[in-house]
Design a protein around this motif. Structure first.
Motif, PDB file in Angstrom:
ATOM      1  N   PHE A  83       0.936  -1.226   0.000  1.00 54.16           N
ATOM      2  CA  PHE A  83       0.096  -0.010   0.035  1.00 54.16           C
ATOM      3  C   PHE A  83       0.730   1.224   0.011  1.00 54.16           C
ATOM      4  CE2 PHE A  83       0.478   1.991   4.076  1.00 54.16           C
ATOM      5  CZ  PHE A  83       0.843   1.009   4.948  1.00 54.16           C
ATOM      6  N   ILE A  84       0.433   2.407  -0.587  1.00 52.02           N
ATOM      7  CA  ILE A  84       0.860   3.704  -0.379  1.00 52.02           C
ATOM      8  C   ILE A  84       0.189   4.480   0.346  1.00 52.02           C
ATOM      9  CG2 ILE A  84       2.622   3.177  -2.534  1.00 52.02           C
ATOM     10  CD1 ILE A  84       0.495   4.489  -4.339  1.00 52.02           C
ATOM     11  N   GLN A  85      -1.145   4.234   0.309  1.00 45.66           N
ATOM     12  CA  GLN A  85      -1.837   5.319   1.306  1.00 45.66           C
ATOM     13  C   GLN A  85      -2.789   4.469   1.843  1.00 45.66           C
ATOM     14  OE1 GLN A  85      -5.506   7.604   0.612  1.00 45.66           O
ATOM     15  NE2 GLN A  85      -4.075   9.303   0.694  1.00 45.66           N
ATOM     16  N   SER A  86      -3.410   4.675   3.323  1.00 45.06           N
ATOM     17  CA  SER A  86      -4.324   3.854   3.793  1.00 45.06           C
ATOM     18  C   SER A  86      -5.220   4.900   4.707  1.00 45.06           C
ATOM     19  CB  SER A  86      -3.571   2.859   4.661  1.00 45.06           C
ATOM     20  OG  SER A  86      -4.508   2.187   5.553  1.00 45.06           O
ATOM     21  N   LYS A  87      -6.327   4.325   4.778  1.00 46.23           N
ATOM     22  CA  LYS A  87      -7.501   5.467   5.344  1.00 46.23           C
ATOM     23  C   LYS A  87      -8.770   4.355   5.709  1.00 46.23           C
ATOM     24  CE  LYS A  87      -9.629   9.858   4.307  1.00 46.23           C
ATOM     25  NZ  LYS A  87      -8.774  10.548   5.565  1.00 46.23           N
ATOM     26  N   MET A  88      -9.018   4.692   7.002  1.00 42.58           N
ATOM     27  CA  MET A  88     -10.424   4.032   7.687  1.00 42.58           C
ATOM     28  C   MET A  88     -11.449   4.739   7.236  1.00 42.58           C
ATOM     29  SD  MET A  88     -11.323   1.154   9.121  1.00 42.58           S
ATOM     30  CE  MET A  88      -9.892   0.648  10.112  1.00 42.58           C
ATOM     31  N   LEU A  89     -12.519   4.362   6.529  1.00 37.44           N
ATOM     32  CA  LEU A  89     -13.491   5.119   5.866  1.00 37.44           C
ATOM     33  C   LEU A  89     -14.781   5.048   7.029  1.00 37.44           C
ATOM     34  CD1 LEU A  89     -13.466   4.016   2.146  1.00 37.44           C
ATOM     35  CD2 LEU A  89     -12.157   6.015   3.221  1.00 37.44           C
ATOM     36  N   LEU A 100     -11.753  -0.308   5.843  1.00 36.54           N
ATOM     37  CA  LEU A 100     -10.491   0.005   5.705  1.00 36.54           C
ATOM     38  C   LEU A 100      -9.961   0.205   3.822  1.00 36.54           C
ATOM     39  CD1 LEU A 100      -7.905   0.656   6.905  1.00 36.54           C
ATOM     40  CD2 LEU A 100      -7.203  -1.690   6.806  1.00 36.54           C
ATOM     41  N   ARG A 101      -9.575   0.973   3.454  1.00 35.21           N
ATOM     42  CA  ARG A 101      -9.078   1.254   2.070  1.00 35.21           C
ATOM     43  C   ARG A 101      -8.057   1.691   1.889  1.00 35.21           C
ATOM     44  NH1 ARG A 101     -12.193   5.324  -1.318  1.00 35.21           N
ATOM     45  NH2 ARG A 101     -10.424   6.569  -0.658  1.00 35.21           N
ATOM     46  N   ALA A 102      -7.045   0.976   0.999  1.00 35.30           N
ATOM     47  CA  ALA A 102      -5.784   1.173   0.803  1.00 35.30           C
ATOM     48  C   ALA A 102      -5.466   1.561  -0.620  1.00 35.30           C
ATOM     49  CB  ALA A 102      -4.826   0.230   1.392  1.00 35.30           C
ATOM     50  N   GLN A 103      -4.730   2.426  -0.912  1.00 38.22           N
ATOM     51  CA  GLN A 103      -3.986   2.908  -2.315  1.00 38.22           C
ATOM     52  C   GLN A 103      -2.910   1.852  -2.555  1.00 38.22           C
ATOM     53  OE1 GLN A 103      -7.010   5.072  -2.858  1.00 38.22           O
ATOM     54  NE2 GLN A 103      -5.669   5.165  -4.374  1.00 38.22           N
ATOM     55  N   ALA A 104      -3.146   1.082  -3.584  1.00 32.84           N
ATOM     56  CA  ALA A 104      -1.979   0.087  -3.885  1.00 32.84           C
ATOM     57  C   ALA A 104      -0.944   0.788  -4.916  1.00 32.84           C
ATOM     58  CB  ALA A 104      -2.531  -1.232  -4.423  1.00 32.84           C
ATOM     59  N   ASP A 105       0.684   0.189  -4.625  1.00 32.20           N
ATOM     60  CA  ASP A 105       1.353   0.467  -5.782  1.00 32.20           C
ATOM     61  C   ASP A 105       0.955  -0.696  -6.722  1.00 32.20           C
ATOM     62  OD1 ASP A 105       4.758   1.354  -6.416  1.00 32.20           O
ATOM     63  OD2 ASP A 105       3.375  -0.047  -7.441  1.00 32.20           O
ATOM     64  N   LYS A 106       0.423  -0.351  -7.704  1.00 32.13           N
ATOM     65  CA  LYS A 106      -0.050  -1.619  -8.760  1.00 32.13           C
ATOM     66  C   LYS A 106       0.866  -2.588  -9.124  1.00 32.13           C
ATOM     67  CE  LYS A 106      -4.218   0.318 -10.865  1.00 32.13           C
ATOM     68  NZ  LYS A 106      -4.821   0.508 -12.026  1.00 32.13           N
ATOM     69  N   ALA A 107       1.801  -1.954  -9.708  1.00 36.34           N
ATOM     70  CA  ALA A 107       3.197  -2.855 -10.178  1.00 36.34           C
ATOM     71  C   ALA A 107       3.781  -3.554  -9.038  1.00 36.34           C
ATOM     72  CB  ALA A 107       4.306  -1.738 -10.682  1.00 36.34           C
ATOM     73  N   GLN A 227      -5.996  14.909  -0.377  1.00 32.55           N
ATOM     74  CA  GLN A 227      -6.622  13.579   0.552  1.00 32.55           C
ATOM     75  C   GLN A 227      -5.633  13.015   1.144  1.00 32.55           C
ATOM     76  OE1 GLN A 227     -10.310  13.324   0.114  1.00 32.55           O
ATOM     77  NE2 GLN A 227      -9.974  15.244  -0.475  1.00 32.55           N
ATOM     78  N   PHE A 228      -5.781  13.148   2.491  1.00 34.48           N
ATOM     79  CA  PHE A 228      -4.465  12.241   2.949  1.00 34.48           C
ATOM     80  C   PHE A 228      -4.599  11.130   3.761  1.00 34.48           C
ATOM     81  CE2 PHE A 228      -1.647  16.016   2.897  1.00 34.48           C
ATOM     82  CZ  PHE A 228      -2.379  17.312   3.068  1.00 34.48           C
ATOM     83  N   GLY A 229      -3.810  10.318   3.905  1.00 36.24           N
ATOM     84  CA  GLY A 229      -4.081   8.944   4.604  1.00 36.24           C
ATOM     85  C   GLY A 229      -4.192   9.141   5.889  1.00 36.24           C
ATOM     86  N   ASP A 230      -4.521   7.977   6.823  1.00 38.10           N
ATOM     87  CA  ASP A 230      -4.638   8.115   8.325  1.00 38.10           C
ATOM     88  C   ASP A 230      -3.279   8.279   9.047  1.00 38.10           C
ATOM     89  OD1 ASP A 230      -7.152   5.677   8.577  1.00 38.10           O
ATOM     90  OD2 ASP A 230      -7.178   8.043   8.259  1.00 38.10           O
ATOM     91  N   GLU A 231      -3.118   9.085   9.978  1.00 40.45           N
ATOM     92  CA  GLU A 231      -2.049   9.083  10.762  1.00 40.45           C
ATOM     93  C   GLU A 231      -1.509   7.667  11.114  1.00 40.45           C
ATOM     94  OE1 GLU A 231      -2.404  13.224  12.334  1.00 40.45           O
ATOM     95  OE2 GLU A 231      -1.268  12.051  13.930  1.00 40.45           O
ATOM     96  N   ARG A 232      -2.320   7.008  12.030  1.00 44.04           N
ATOM     97  CA  ARG A 232      -2.008   5.756  12.404  1.00 44.04           C
ATOM     98  C   ARG A 232      -2.525   4.727  11.305  1.00 44.04           C
ATOM     99  NH1 ARG A 232       0.469   2.586  15.716  1.00 44.04           N
ATOM    100  NH2 ARG A 232      -0.606   0.580  16.170  1.00 44.04           N
ATOM    101  N   ILE A 233      -1.776   3.833  10.901  1.00 45.09           N
ATOM    102  CA  ILE A 233      -2.220   2.769   9.902  1.00 45.09           C
ATOM    103  C   ILE A 233      -2.724   1.695  10.508  1.00 45.09           C
ATOM    104  CG2 ILE A 233      -1.425   1.795   7.570  1.00 45.09           C
ATOM    105  CD1 ILE A 233       0.676   4.068   7.352  1.00 45.09           C
ATOM    106  N   VAL A 234      -3.963   1.068   9.921  1.00 42.81           N
ATOM    107  CA  VAL A 234      -4.432  -0.056  10.453  1.00 42.81           C
ATOM    108  C   VAL A 234      -4.034  -1.077   9.442  1.00 42.81           C
ATOM    109  CG1 VAL A 234      -6.436  -1.401  11.151  1.00 42.81           C
ATOM    110  CG2 VAL A 234      -6.294   1.295  11.916  1.00 42.81           C
ATOM    111  N   ILE A 245       4.152  -1.445   9.896  1.00 41.21           N
ATOM    112  CA  ILE A 245       3.661  -0.813   8.601  1.00 41.21           C
ATOM    113  C   ILE A 245       3.319   0.791   8.743  1.00 41.21           C
ATOM    114  CG2 ILE A 245       2.531  -2.758   7.659  1.00 41.21           C
ATOM    115  CD1 ILE A 245      -0.266  -1.493   8.557  1.00 41.21           C
ATOM    116  N   GLN A 246       3.826   1.221   9.520  1.00 45.98           N
ATOM    117  CA  GLN A 246       3.742   2.942   9.903  1.00 45.98           C
ATOM    118  C   GLN A 246       4.499   3.552   8.995  1.00 45.98           C
ATOM    119  OE1 GLN A 246       1.048   3.826  11.523  1.00 45.98           O
ATOM    120  NE2 GLN A 246       0.751   1.499  12.135  1.00 45.98           N
ATOM    121  N   LYS A 247       4.269   4.180   7.924  1.00 46.71           N
ATOM    122  CA  LYS A 247       5.453   4.673   6.951  1.00 46.71           C
ATOM    123  C   LYS A 247       4.946   5.914   6.355  1.00 46.71           C
ATOM    124  CE  LYS A 247       3.784   1.732   3.080  1.00 46.71           C
ATOM    125  NZ  LYS A 247       4.171   0.763   2.064  1.00 46.71           N
ATOM    126  N   PRO A 248       5.560   6.765   5.681  1.00 45.81           N
ATOM    127  CA  PRO A 248       5.198   7.912   4.939  1.00 45.81           C
ATOM    128  C   PRO A 248       4.169   7.387   3.722  1.00 45.81           C
ATOM    129  CG  PRO A 248       7.637   7.908   4.958  1.00 45.81           C
ATOM    130  CD  PRO A 248       7.180   6.554   5.269  1.00 45.81           C
TER     131      PRO A 248
END
Ligand SMILES: Cc1cc2nc3c(=O)[nH]c(=O)nc-3n(C[C@H](O)[C@H](O)[C@H](O)COP(=O)(O)OP(=O)(O)OC[C@H]3O[C@@H](n4cnc5c(N)ncnc54)[C@H](O)[C@@H]3O)c2cc1C
Length: 640
Positions: A83-89, A100-107, A227-234, A245-248
């Motif tokens: 994942f490159i961004q994660s957010k709890m909706l 939970l929804r996460a943006q993926a690095d597709k490749a 649109q930012f991801g969550d500070e604390r990643i679940v 998995i806590q990362k930029p």
């Protein structure tokens, strides 16, 4: 049809046709259960390809990913790796719809999943087009015995899992230009549908669409909302250590269409393959193209557009909310009306894809074909839409293909246990006339089927089929014990109504206590929660976050949960009433004609499933119930 016939003749246990989101789960499940498995794909570079949105999860889809993980599937782990961004909706709403929804690095997603498949014991990855199923007649049914590829190679096996996605007789439409390929220009699979039809399998045409991809350097982000991801990643996976998995994270961007966009679309509807009637396949109502949105929601003066990165090593940006099959020139004109896209450069055009798939009513809830023994299927081929829906079905189809070979009980999840149960029951019971997409509103017991408790609901089943390790199972038992013990402690821990307590409550805007109260009762107050009570709950144990989360939800929503559990009891009673498959509905004269026809066509396995078939009324169900009870009675008397 095929080139020089290859002499290759292999014997394996399971052939999985397709290495998309469904095929990966099916193949891994079979191999992990010790069966020699071959997974076929038209291109090994497209394993677990994400041909559309660059994200995993979201409303109700996040639930499916968690459930796949709880049962021992791979999708949750793979998105936690990539994942490159994660957010709890939906966090402003109740826990039943938190997703939970996460943006993926597709490749990277494809790369990592390929690595898992290539290093899985008992699993062979094969780049080959399967063109034919091999089968024999066994009593009144067919039995699948193998597959034949384009080169003529034969793979004999005891079960086949079809997960062919959007490739069967696929064609891609961008305005007037049509290409007979699968997604992203990959080879379509044009021979297998004829072989399936010869076996009496009914096929139909569905379609879906995707938006254009833009060169990120040509986008003006200053005109969009970041649109930012969550500070604390679940994490998605219950096996992923949250700290690891806590990362930029990268950002996504929000912009909108406008009246100018809609005008260009309206002026060119005649060039849209959808509105020009060129497209035969039925598309998903809940994933409409921008053309459909402008036509169907004409009162809306703007539609949301989400600009999402496709990965860290590319400038390609996905234009979410604007899938289309309008001609290239119209696409460029319409996209350039959107704030921030005025100078956009299209890397890949938007397009629609049509493909062959089945009506899943031909399947049992095990995802095995009713008329072909040993043939299972999952994913888009079953008439669903979405990576998560595909992964869920692929896992169940794979598990049940394995269970059929190992002569073990199949895994059937019902509507009260999981979103996967709702998904499969809806697919095999309802008359879905368009690609089926999961939504929380489809799950009547959604307060029980939260994404946060998927492990408590399903991990035991994953352990019983053999996909969950002893360690993970014991970890679950410990978690269950910690939750129960803490709930019992909070319910039995009474605090007095002393001044100190009143001051504490006042400080949190909570009404004073008249008499002593349990900590659990206090937690039920909307303005209080487990964390807030820490200062007055001095001898509380230190518990993991996920345990605290369960304790709080179970206490705060106890009343609603109890009510839903009572509803589930009623539901389970009907599900338990099995209908013998040799039943002669014509012999039940008091059944209405329409119901008789539907039941004969459908052959439901339980009274519960029969009650969900459209055209079968509650009165018909009562008739059936009486008939079944009389039949059981007479059978018992015969035995006696
Ligand atoms: C253009 C497009 C737009 C989409 N839009 C959306 C959307 O808006 N919303 C949404 O939820 N989903 C959308 N999807 C759907 C999403 O991609 C699928 O739901 C998901 O990929 C389905 O996974 P699957 O495993 O069933 O099939 P796929 O991911 O399609 O994988 C199928 C696999 O089968 C293999 N295969 C097929 N036939 C054969 C054969 N005969 N022999 C060997 N291998 C074979 C292929 O190589 C591939 O590996 C879209 C897909 C496309 C292509």
């Amino acid at each position: 049809m095929m080139g020089k016939v290859s002499e290759i003749r292999e014997q394996v246990d399971v052939c999985v046709v397709g290495a998309g989101h469904a095929g990966c789960e099916a193949a891994l499940a079979c191999a992990r259960l010790g069966l020699e498995t071959v997974v076929f794909t038209v291109s090994v570079d497209s394993i677990a390809l994400m041909p559309c949105n660059p994200n995993i999860g979201g409303s109700s889809k996040g639930h499916l990913v968690r459930e796949v993980d709880a049962l021992g599937g791979e999708m949750g782990k793979n998105i936690d790796r990539t994942f490159i961004q994660s957010k709890m909706l939906n966090v402003s709403k109740g826990p039943a719809v938190h997703s939970l929804r996460a943006q993926a690095d597709k490749a990277d997603y494809t790369r990592q999943m390929r690595k898992v498949l290539e290093n899985q014991e008992h699993l062979t990855v094969k780049q080959a087009e399967v063109c034919e199923l091999l089968w024999t007649q066994q009593d009144d049914k067919k039995k699948v015995t193998g597959v034949k590829t384009f080169t003529g190679a034969i793979y004999e096996c005891r079960a086949v899992v079809l997960c062919t996605g959007t490739y069967l007789k696929a064609r891609c439409l961008c305005g007037e230009s049509i290409t007979y390929t699968g997604p992203n220009g990959l080879q379509a699979a044009n021979y297998l549908p004829d072989s399936l039809r010869e076996m009496g399998i009914e096929l139909r045409r569905f379609k879906t669409g995707t938006p254009a991809r833009m060169d990120g350097r040509s986008i003006d982000y200053s005109k969009m909302e970041e649109q930012f991801g969550d500070e604390r990643i679940v994490p998605f996976s219950f096996s992923t250590d949250p700290e690891s998995i806590q990362k930029p994270q990268v950002s996504c961007w929000l912009t909108y269409t406008n009246e100018r966009t809609h005008e260009i679309i309206r002026d060119n509807l005649d060039r849209s393959p959808i509105y020009a009637g060129i497209i035969e396949g039925t598309g998903p109502r809940y994933c409409p193209s921008i053309e459909d949105k402008v036509v169907k929601f004409a009162d809306k003066d703007r539609h949301q557009v989400f600009i999402e990165p496709e990965g860290l090593c590319t400038n390609e940006m996905y234009v979410g909310g604007m899938s289309s099959s309008l001609p290239e020139d119209v696409q460029l004109a319409m996209y350039r009306t959107v704030p921030g896209l005025e100078n956009c450069k299209i890397v890949r055009n938007a397009y629609a894809i049509e493909y062959d798939c089945i009506n899943a009513r031909q399947l049992f809830p095990t995802l095995e074909f009713k008329e072909v023994k040993g043939l299972f299927s999952g994913g888009q081929f079953n008439g669903s839409s979405g990576y998560e829906e595909a992964a869920a079905q692929g896992l169940i189809a794979g598990i049940n293909a394995a269970m059929s070979i190992l002569e073990k009980e199949p895994l059937i999840l019902d509507r009260s246990e999981s979103y996967i149960g709702v998904l499969i029951d809806d697919l095999v019971t309802k008359d879905n006339r368009e690609p089926y997409r999961m939504m929380t509103s489809r799950a009547e017991y959604r307060l029980l089927l939260r994404q946060d408790n998927a492990d408590l609901r399903l991990r035991k089943k994953g352990y019983e089929v053999g996909l969950i390790s002893q360690t993970d199972y014991e970890r679950l038992l410990v978690k269950e014990e910690l939750i129960d013990r803490e709930i019992r402690r909070l319910k039995s821990h009474i605090v007095g109504a002393g001044q100190e307590m009143q001051n504490f409550l006042m400080a949190h805007g909570s009404s004073a206590l008249k008499t002593g109260s349990s900590l659990a009762e206090l937690i039920c107050r909307p303005e209080l929660n487990y964390e807030i009570l820490a200062p007055i709950d001095t001898d509380r144990p230190i518990l993991p976050r996920d345990v605290v989360e369960q304790v709080e939800i179970e206490i705060k929503y106890e009343g609603y949960i109890m009510r839903q559990l009572r509803q589930v009891e009623q539901y389970k009673k009907m599900e338990k009433k099995k209908i013998p498959q040799d039943i002669d509905y014509d012999a039940i004269s008091s059944l209405r004609l329409e119901a008789r026809q539907k039941l004969k066509e459908f052959r439901p396995i339980s009274l519960g499933q029969a009650s969900r078939i459209s055209g079968v009324s509650p009165a018909d169900i009562s008739v059936l119930l009486i008939y079944l009870e009389r039949r059981n009675q007479s059978e018992t008397e015969i035995k006696l």
